[in-house]
Design a protein around this motif. Structure first.
Motif, PDB file in Angstrom:
ATOM      1  N   LEU A 124      22.920   0.689  18.407  1.00 52.54           N
ATOM      2  CA  LEU A 124      23.113   1.743  19.403  1.00 52.54           C
ATOM      3  C   LEU A 124      23.306   1.142  20.787  1.00 52.54           C
ATOM      4  O   LEU A 124      24.167   1.593  21.548  1.00 52.54           O
ATOM      5  N   ALA A 125      22.550   0.114  21.127  1.00 55.25           N
ATOM      6  CA  ALA A 125      22.718  -0.543  22.427  1.00 55.25           C
ATOM      7  C   ALA A 125      24.129  -1.108  22.576  1.00 55.25           C
ATOM      8  O   ALA A 125      24.733  -1.008  23.658  1.00 55.25           O
ATOM      9  N   ALA A 126      24.668  -1.677  21.501  1.00 55.10           N
ATOM     10  CA  ALA A 126      26.032  -2.219  21.554  1.00 55.10           C
ATOM     11  C   ALA A 126      27.059  -1.110  21.783  1.00 55.10           C
ATOM     12  O   ALA A 126      28.016  -1.281  22.549  1.00 55.10           O
ATOM     13  N   ILE A 127      26.867   0.030  21.124  1.00 59.28           N
ATOM     14  CA  ILE A 127      27.768   1.180  21.334  1.00 59.28           C
ATOM     15  C   ILE A 127      27.700   1.630  22.784  1.00 59.28           C
ATOM     16  O   ILE A 127      28.724   1.864  23.429  1.00 59.28           O
ATOM     17  N   LEU A 128      26.475   1.749  23.312  1.00 61.17           N
ATOM     18  CA  LEU A 128      26.310   2.201  24.694  1.00 61.17           C
ATOM     19  C   LEU A 128      26.906   1.203  25.686  1.00 61.17           C
ATOM     20  O   LEU A 128      27.552   1.600  26.663  1.00 61.17           O
ATOM     21  N   GLU A 129      26.714  -0.075  25.429  1.00 59.34           N
ATOM     22  CA  GLU A 129      27.262  -1.108  26.308  1.00 59.34           C
ATOM     23  C   GLU A 129      28.790  -1.089  26.295  1.00 59.34           C
ATOM     24  O   GLU A 129      29.434  -1.145  27.340  1.00 59.34           O
ATOM     25  N   GLN A 130      29.368  -0.984  25.093  1.00 60.85           N
ATOM     26  CA  GLN A 130      30.826  -0.970  24.989  1.00 60.85           C
ATOM     27  C   GLN A 130      31.397   0.297  25.628  1.00 60.85           C
ATOM     28  O   GLN A 130      32.419   0.252  26.316  1.00 60.85           O
ATOM     29  N   GLY A 131      30.740   1.413  25.411  1.00 55.62           N
ATOM     30  CA  GLY A 131      31.203   2.663  26.027  1.00 55.62           C
ATOM     31  C   GLY A 131      31.137   2.615  27.545  1.00 55.62           C
ATOM     32  O   GLY A 131      32.022   3.141  28.227  1.00 55.62           O
ATOM     33  N   ALA A 132      30.096   1.980  28.074  1.00 53.92           N
ATOM     34  CA  ALA A 132      29.994   1.831  29.530  1.00 53.92           C
ATOM     35  C   ALA A 132      31.099   0.897  30.040  1.00 53.92           C
ATOM     36  O   ALA A 132      31.714   1.167  31.078  1.00 53.92           O
ATOM     37  N   ALA A 133      31.351  -0.184  29.304  1.00 49.99           N
ATOM     38  CA  ALA A 133      32.410  -1.118  29.696  1.00 49.99           C
ATOM     39  C   ALA A 133      33.778  -0.445  29.683  1.00 49.99           C
ATOM     40  O   ALA A 133      34.638  -0.741  30.517  1.00 49.99           O
ATOM     41  N   ASN A 134      33.965   0.479  28.740  1.00 49.07           N
ATOM     42  CA  ASN A 134      35.224   1.212  28.636  1.00 49.07           C
ATOM     43  C   ASN A 134      35.251   2.453  29.529  1.00 49.07           C
ATOM     44  O   ASN A 134      36.184   3.244  29.463  1.00 49.07           O
ATOM     45  N   ARG A 143      20.110  -1.323  26.219  1.00 49.43           N
ATOM     46  CA  ARG A 143      19.000  -1.430  25.264  1.00 49.43           C
ATOM     47  C   ARG A 143      17.887  -0.436  25.604  1.00 49.43           C
ATOM     48  O   ARG A 143      17.337   0.217  24.726  1.00 49.43           O
ATOM     49  N   ALA A 144      17.562  -0.318  26.875  1.00 52.07           N
ATOM     50  CA  ALA A 144      16.529   0.635  27.290  1.00 52.07           C
ATOM     51  C   ALA A 144      16.980   2.069  26.998  1.00 52.07           C
ATOM     52  O   ALA A 144      16.187   2.890  26.516  1.00 52.07           O
ATOM     53  N   ALA A 145      18.239   2.370  27.269  1.00 53.20           N
ATOM     54  CA  ALA A 145      18.764   3.711  26.979  1.00 53.20           C
ATOM     55  C   ALA A 145      18.738   3.982  25.481  1.00 53.20           C
ATOM     56  O   ALA A 145      18.359   5.077  25.047  1.00 53.20           O
ATOM     57  N   ALA A 146      19.121   2.992  24.685  1.00 55.33           N
ATOM     58  CA  ALA A 146      19.098   3.156  23.221  1.00 55.33           C
ATOM     59  C   ALA A 146      17.684   3.414  22.737  1.00 55.33           C
ATOM     60  O   ALA A 146      17.466   4.271  21.868  1.00 55.33           O
ATOM     61  N   LEU A 147      16.722   2.713  23.289  1.00 54.06           N
ATOM     62  CA  LEU A 147      15.328   2.922  22.906  1.00 54.06           C
ATOM     63  C   LEU A 147      14.874   4.341  23.231  1.00 54.06           C
ATOM     64  O   LEU A 147      14.255   5.013  22.396  1.00 54.06           O
ATOM     65  N   GLU A 174      20.773  20.618  19.957  1.00 53.70           N
ATOM     66  CA  GLU A 174      21.081  20.972  21.353  1.00 53.70           C
ATOM     67  C   GLU A 174      20.247  20.139  22.326  1.00 53.70           C
ATOM     68  O   GLU A 174      20.770  19.617  23.316  1.00 53.70           O
ATOM     69  N   HIS A 175      18.949  20.027  22.061  1.00 51.90           N
ATOM     70  CA  HIS A 175      18.080  19.224  22.924  1.00 51.90           C
ATOM     71  C   HIS A 175      18.535  17.761  22.934  1.00 51.90           C
ATOM     72  O   HIS A 175      18.560  17.116  23.984  1.00 51.90           O
ATOM     73  N   PHE A 176      18.872  17.262  21.765  1.00 53.08           N
ATOM     74  CA  PHE A 176      19.282  15.868  21.649  1.00 53.08           C
ATOM     75  C   PHE A 176      20.580  15.620  22.401  1.00 53.08           C
ATOM     76  O   PHE A 176      20.707  14.637  23.152  1.00 53.08           O
ATOM     77  N   ASN A 177      21.543  16.495  22.225  1.00 56.33           N
ATOM     78  CA  ASN A 177      22.819  16.344  22.923  1.00 56.33           C
ATOM     79  C   ASN A 177      22.619  16.392  24.436  1.00 56.33           C
ATOM     80  O   ASN A 177      23.222  15.602  25.170  1.00 56.33           O
ATOM     81  N   ARG A 178      21.769  17.295  24.887  1.00 56.74           N
ATOM     82  CA  ARG A 178      21.498  17.395  26.330  1.00 56.74           C
ATOM     83  C   ARG A 178      20.829  16.114  26.837  1.00 56.74           C
ATOM     84  O   ARG A 178      21.187  15.601  27.888  1.00 56.74           O
ATOM     85  N   PHE A 179      19.876  15.599  26.082  1.00 59.35           N
ATOM     86  CA  PHE A 179      19.192  14.383  26.486  1.00 59.35           C
ATOM     87  C   PHE A 179      20.171  13.217  26.592  1.00 59.35           C
ATOM     88  O   PHE A 179      20.146  12.466  27.572  1.00 59.35           O
ATOM     89  N   LEU A 184      23.322   9.357  29.794  1.00 55.79           N
ATOM     90  CA  LEU A 184      24.570   8.616  30.014  1.00 55.79           C
ATOM     91  C   LEU A 184      25.411   9.178  31.166  1.00 55.79           C
ATOM     92  O   LEU A 184      26.535   8.710  31.383  1.00 55.79           O
ATOM     93  N   GLY A 185      24.880  10.163  31.864  1.00 55.30           N
ATOM     94  CA  GLY A 185      25.619  10.734  32.988  1.00 55.30           C
ATOM     95  C   GLY A 185      26.866  11.483  32.581  1.00 55.30           C
ATOM     96  O   GLY A 185      27.867  11.484  33.296  1.00 55.30           O
ATOM     97  N   LEU A 186      26.789  12.115  31.406  1.00 57.73           N
ATOM     98  CA  LEU A 186      27.943  12.875  30.897  1.00 57.73           C
ATOM     99  C   LEU A 186      27.788  14.348  31.213  1.00 57.73           C
ATOM    100  O   LEU A 186      26.670  14.866  31.256  1.00 57.73           O
ATOM    101  N   PRO A 187      28.915  15.047  31.402  1.00 56.98           N
ATOM    102  CA  PRO A 187      28.809  16.506  31.517  1.00 56.98           C
ATOM    103  C   PRO A 187      28.268  17.076  30.209  1.00 56.98           C
ATOM    104  O   PRO A 187      28.558  16.545  29.132  1.00 56.98           O
ATOM    105  N   GLN A 188      27.496  18.123  30.276  1.00 52.96           N
ATOM    106  CA  GLN A 188      26.863  18.694  29.089  1.00 52.96           C
ATOM    107  C   GLN A 188      27.871  18.995  27.979  1.00 52.96           C
ATOM    108  O   GLN A 188      27.644  18.712  26.834  1.00 52.96           O
ATOM    109  N   GLN A 189      29.020  19.564  28.321  1.00 51.02           N
ATOM    110  CA  GLN A 189      29.989  19.938  27.284  1.00 51.02           C
ATOM    111  C   GLN A 189      30.528  18.732  26.542  1.00 51.02           C
ATOM    112  O   GLN A 189      31.025  18.854  25.432  1.00 51.02           O
TER     113      GLN A 189
END
Length: 194
Positions: A124-134, A143-147, A174-179, A184-189
């Motif tokens: 999950l940390a690798a996915i988050l890192e790659q998504g941030a890079a992209n 890693r902290a966000a993944a945890l 719904e709670h999980f998606n919102r969290f 990740l600083g994404l719009p809710q939708q």
């Protein structure tokens, strides 16, 4: 060492664990499924080691079934969010709970649980890192966000399974998606389950 026989024993044990849970699987079940005698099983494995290795293999099979690879990090996250609270995740949840319960008193199972937990966290940390890079999202500490994401997920799973407090799957999703959107600083939708 005959790697094919060893692999067959391990595979049989993992399949049985996925089908029946760890506590229900006995050596005779594994030898019957693998088509080997108890002597051969004991030649390749100690029972505790086999249970732990097979449980880890079963967990990874369930994880891969629920959250298969996707071509891009944003798509991987979408799949994870869409399936995190689906009924097809139940076998994974129940197996993870059984593994972690056994890990408290079984050193072999503790090592297996630790390896799986670390592997999931790293993926999950690798996915988050790659998504941030992209530039799909913001994540300065993947890693902290993944945890935090995994901890929040597991807490919600506990609520869904126990009903304490009462939480339906759709509400948990719904709670999980919102969290995740907030993390990740994404719009809710952008983080609604498909």
């Amino acid at each position: 060492m005959n790697i094919d026989r060893r692999a067959a024993i391990l595979s049989a044990a993992a399949d049985l664990i996925r089908e029946n849970g760890i506590a229900a699987v006995r050596t005779r079940d594994v030898t019957a499924r693998a088509g080997v005698g108890i002597g051969l099983l004991n030649h390749y494995f100690k029972w505790g080691e086999l249970r732990a290795l097979a449980a880890a293999q079963a967990l990874w099979t369930e994880i891969d079934r629920v959250v298969p690879d996707a071509p891009t990090p944003d798509r991987q996250l979408d799949v994870f969010l869409a399936r995190a609270f689906g009924e097809d995740a139940d076998p994974l949840w129940r197996l993870w709970i059984e593994v972690t319960d056994l890990a408290m008193s079984d050193p072999d199972m503790a090592r297996a649980a630790e390896g799986c937990a670390e592997g999931i966290l790293n993926e999950l940390a690798a996915i988050l890192e790659q998504g941030a890079a992209n530039r799909h999202w913001h994540c300065s500490a993947p890693r902290a966000a993944a945890l935090r994401i995994l901890a929040f997920h597991d807490g919600l799973v506990g609520f869904v399974l126990t009903g304490l407090p009462k939480l339906e799957r759709a509400e948990a999703a719904e709670h999980f998606n919102r969290f995740v959107a907030l993390e990740l600083g994404l719009p809710q939708q952008s983080c609604e389950a498909s």
